[in-house]
Every structure is written in C-alpha cells, then in structure tokens.
Write a protein that holds these residues in place. Sequence first.
Motif, PDB file in Angstrom:
ATOM      1  N   UNK A   1       0.818  -1.222   0.000  1.00 38.21           N
ATOM      2  CA  UNK A   1       0.000   0.000   0.000  1.00 38.21           C
ATOM      3  C   UNK A   1       0.850   1.270   0.000  1.00 38.21           C
ATOM      4  N   UNK A   2       2.119   1.165   0.436  1.00 33.28           N
ATOM      5  CA  UNK A   2       3.002   2.323   0.519  1.00 33.28           C
ATOM      6  C   UNK A   2       3.701   2.620  -0.804  1.00 33.28           C
ATOM      7  N   UNK A   3       3.448   1.791  -1.801  1.00 32.70           N
ATOM      8  CA  UNK A   3       4.045   1.993  -3.123  1.00 32.70           C
ATOM      9  C   UNK A   3       3.188   2.910  -3.996  1.00 32.70           C
ATOM     10  N   UNK A   4       2.087   3.397  -3.399  1.00 32.89           N
ATOM     11  CA  UNK A   4       1.167   4.253  -4.145  1.00 32.89           C
ATOM     12  C   UNK A   4       0.796   5.476  -3.313  1.00 32.89           C
ATOM     13  N   UNK A   5       0.403   6.539  -3.974  1.00 32.93           N
ATOM     14  CA  UNK A   5      -0.199   7.693  -3.311  1.00 32.93           C
ATOM     15  C   UNK A   5      -1.500   8.004  -4.046  1.00 32.93           C
ATOM     16  N   UNK A   6      -2.407   8.696  -3.374  1.00 35.74           N
ATOM     17  CA  UNK A   6      -3.686   9.074  -3.980  1.00 35.74           C
ATOM     18  C   UNK A   6      -3.561  10.495  -4.501  1.00 35.74           C
ATOM     19  N   UNK A   7      -3.839  10.683  -5.795  1.00 37.45           N
ATOM     20  CA  UNK A   7      -3.700  12.021  -6.367  1.00 37.45           C
ATOM     21  C   UNK A   7      -4.922  12.884  -6.075  1.00 37.45           C
ATOM     22  N   UNK A   8      -4.923  14.112  -6.587  1.00 41.98           N
ATOM     23  CA  UNK A   8      -6.004  15.043  -6.277  1.00 41.98           C
ATOM     24  C   UNK A   8      -7.339  14.642  -6.897  1.00 41.98           C
ATOM     25  N   UNK A   9      -7.309  13.656  -7.803  1.00 44.23           N
ATOM     26  CA  UNK A   9      -8.543  13.155  -8.403  1.00 44.23           C
ATOM     27  C   UNK A   9      -9.022  11.869  -7.742  1.00 44.23           C
TER      28      UNK A   9
ATOM     29  N   UNK B   1      -1.624   6.335  -7.699  1.00 41.60           N
ATOM     30  CA  UNK B   1      -0.485   6.477  -8.592  1.00 41.60           C
ATOM     31  C   UNK B   1       0.759   5.908  -7.907  1.00 41.60           C
ATOM     32  N   UNK B   2       1.654   5.307  -8.696  1.00 40.02           N
ATOM     33  CA  UNK B   2       2.895   4.771  -8.134  1.00 40.02           C
ATOM     34  C   UNK B   2       3.783   5.907  -7.652  1.00 40.02           C
ATOM     35  N   UNK B   3       4.423   5.698  -6.520  1.00 35.41           N
ATOM     36  CA  UNK B   3       5.335   6.726  -6.006  1.00 35.41           C
ATOM     37  C   UNK B   3       6.623   6.697  -6.821  1.00 35.41           C
ATOM     38  N   UNK B   4       7.231   7.850  -7.043  1.00 30.88           N
ATOM     39  CA  UNK B   4       8.532   7.870  -7.738  1.00 30.88           C
ATOM     40  C   UNK B   4       9.623   7.332  -6.825  1.00 30.88           C
ATOM     41  N   UNK B   5      10.832   7.260  -7.334  1.00 32.88           N
ATOM     42  CA  UNK B   5      11.959   6.731  -6.563  1.00 32.88           C
ATOM     43  C   UNK B   5      13.107   7.720  -6.566  1.00 32.88           C
ATOM     44  N   UNK B   6      13.842   7.761  -5.480  1.00 33.76           N
ATOM     45  CA  UNK B   6      15.006   8.629  -5.396  1.00 33.76           C
ATOM     46  C   UNK B   6      16.083   8.194  -6.383  1.00 33.76           C
ATOM     47  N   UNK B   7      15.972   6.971  -6.888  1.00 37.16           N
ATOM     48  CA  UNK B   7      16.924   6.481  -7.891  1.00 37.16           C
ATOM     49  C   UNK B   7      16.622   7.040  -9.282  1.00 37.16           C
ATOM     50  N   UNK B   8      15.425   7.631  -9.453  1.00 40.15           N
ATOM     51  CA  UNK B   8      15.082   8.258 -10.733  1.00 40.15           C
ATOM     52  C   UNK B   8      15.784   9.611 -10.848  1.00 40.15           C
ATOM     53  N   UNK B   9      15.823  10.151 -12.051  1.00 37.94           N
ATOM     54  CA  UNK B   9      16.376  11.499 -12.255  1.00 37.94           C
ATOM     55  C   UNK B   9      15.455  12.536 -11.598  1.00 37.94           C
TER      56      UNK B   9
ATOM     57  N   UNK C   1      10.780   8.696  -1.858  1.00 40.06           N
ATOM     58  CA  UNK C   1       9.675   8.953  -2.796  1.00 40.06           C
ATOM     59  C   UNK C   1       9.780  10.346  -3.416  1.00 40.06           C
ATOM     60  N   UNK C   2      10.911  10.999  -3.251  1.00 35.87           N
ATOM     61  CA  UNK C   2      11.048  12.399  -3.648  1.00 35.87           C
ATOM     62  C   UNK C   2      11.575  12.558  -5.070  1.00 35.87           C
ATOM     63  N   UNK C   3      11.332  13.753  -5.619  1.00 38.39           N
ATOM     64  CA  UNK C   3      11.756  14.068  -6.989  1.00 38.39           C
ATOM     65  C   UNK C   3      12.693  15.268  -7.051  1.00 38.39           C
ATOM     66  N   UNK C   4      13.101  15.785  -5.908  1.00 42.13           N
ATOM     67  CA  UNK C   4      13.857  17.032  -5.879  1.00 42.13           C
ATOM     68  C   UNK C   4      15.362  16.878  -6.003  1.00 42.13           C
ATOM     69  N   UNK C   5      16.010  17.904  -6.574  1.00 37.54           N
ATOM     70  CA  UNK C   5      17.474  17.960  -6.596  1.00 37.54           C
ATOM     71  C   UNK C   5      18.007  18.178  -5.183  1.00 37.54           C
ATOM     72  N   UNK C   6      17.227  18.906  -4.392  1.00 38.52           N
ATOM     73  CA  UNK C   6      17.547  19.100  -2.978  1.00 38.52           C
ATOM     74  C   UNK C   6      16.340  18.640  -2.170  1.00 38.52           C
ATOM     75  N   UNK C   7      16.603  18.110  -0.985  1.00 31.74           N
ATOM     76  CA  UNK C   7      15.530  17.557  -0.150  1.00 31.74           C
ATOM     77  C   UNK C   7      15.616  18.183   1.240  1.00 31.74           C
TER      78      UNK C   7
END
Length: 301
Positions: A20-28, A32-40, A131-137
């Motif tokens: 259940x922690x692999x997803x988040x609920x969007x505004x609709x 949706x699948x959570x992103x990964x810190x290993x992504x760009x 689960x973050x997408x930022x260059x800085x956290x």
Amino acid sequence: ICIIAHVTAIKMPTLHRHEEEKFFVNDEGRKKSVPSIHDRPTKELSVVVPSYNEEDRLPLMMDEALDYLEKRQKRDPSFTYEVIVVDDGSKDQTTKVAMKYCKKYGSDKVRVLSLVKNRGKGGAVRMGVFSSRGKKILMADADGATKFADIEKVEEGLKNLQPWPNQMAISCGSRAHLEKDSIAKRSYFRTLLMYGFHFLVWFLCVKEIRDTQCGFKLLTREAALRTFSTLHIERWAFDVELLYIAQRLRIPIAEVAVNWTEIEGSKLVPFWSWLQMGRDLLFIRLRYMTGAWQLETRKCN
C-alpha cells in the motif's frame, strides 16, 4: 556491551515498503505509483514532512510553507517544488487534513504518503526521501517550529560548501544560539538531561555539529540517497546516525542558525525518550566500530 551491541544488531536497515506504501492518492482520488530517489530529479526542491497524529499542528506549518513556496515560484518560474506529507501510521485525521492541501494545490505539488504502521520519525522521513523528486531535499517538522522562510539560510549554507564532493552536501538548521534562553525556561532536570544528551552525542558520535536534533535539514539528492540508504535508527536518534554516517563518508556539513519557537504538543516524553536516545547513541558507535553495521547503499523495494 560491545558483544551485546554486535550480536543484537540487524545487519542492514529494513528498506521494505508495504504494498500500500508503493502508491499515493492524487487530487482526483486515483492511485499512482510513487517515484523513486533512484530516478532522475524533476523538481528543484522536495520538502518531506514526517507527521504522526498532527491533525492540529499540521495546517499552520502547511499554510506557512506553501505560502512561501508559491510566492517564490511566482518570483522565479524556474523554481519547482513538491511537499510530501508522510503520515506515520497516525490514529487521527492527519491524512485527511493533508489531502485537503493536495486537492487545493494539486498532487504534483502536494502528496500524501500514508504508512501502514508507525515506523518512527526517522523511518517516516526515509520513506518520504525515497519517494522524492527534488534535486535538494528538505526535512521539515510538522509543528512548524522553524520559520519556513529560513530555508534560504540553509540553502546559503549548502551553497557555501561548494564544490560538493560527488554532489553530496548537508546543511543543518541549528538552535544552538537559542540555548541560553531555553535553559532559563526549563526545569533543572530537563536541563541536566539536555546537557547529558549533548555530551553523549559529542563523545560518541558527532563532534562538529552543536545541534543535531533540529528537524530542519537540507540535503543534496545524492547525500540523501547515501545516508538514508545506510540509516538503521528509525526513531528519535536518527538525526545523530544520519550525521555520523555523513561524517564517515566525508560529506561536508554546514550548521546554520535558524529562528525557532517551541510549539506545544511534542511527542517527546522527556525521561524515557532521552533514555532511549542515550542507548541508541551508544549502539550507533559500537555497532559501526565493531563492523556490525556497514556503510553500504541499498535500494528500497
């Protein structure tokens, strides 16, 4: 004590996510699948807000943070951000409160990650970081004790550390300059506990940072990945292990004075929490010293 610390150590940190922690609920209202810190990275800044039973204190912090972030984005359209509220198994309406901001600002800017069970503050921050997408956290407490605009101070601290070795650096907000005033308001017993804790931190783990516990820390994406992948402590002393790991990895660290106000409703139980933290500090030192814990990077699954 060394033998007990070594034998009882879990060799590598638990980085497993519940399904259940692999997803988040969007505004609709869709999963949706959570992103990964290993992504760009696709955002300039990710703000991770660990929250446990924070339905009352969270709105003040979110209002202040989002007001600042929105105004900054209007001034500089190239600045992009996301706020990740991590509900650490709360028993109140924390998720419901946070979802109101998701619906108001959109799930590209505000996301709510609900953990199946309480992991502790360090565990909640780690799940948000992964689960973050930022260059800085940025780690920021849900109580809003630190003025959010002080992010500019920790950003300056991070900038002053350049060039960053392997793109890794950490800037810590600090309340050390407020210590004299806080002592005047505390009981002798709490002051004694505070000094005892500071001594143990200095003696066993982190010598160069006066305030390891301020929940306002800015990390480059690479520094967050390396430190949180290795982190074992998931409760109150996780900040100390985080900085201990950073020092072992020779990641440059800045300490920057920030404005801070004590907010009622702290989850810290003075005597027992300090006792637990004291035990954790001793085990941090002994387990790394004996090789029970290694500075290895693992991937969250």
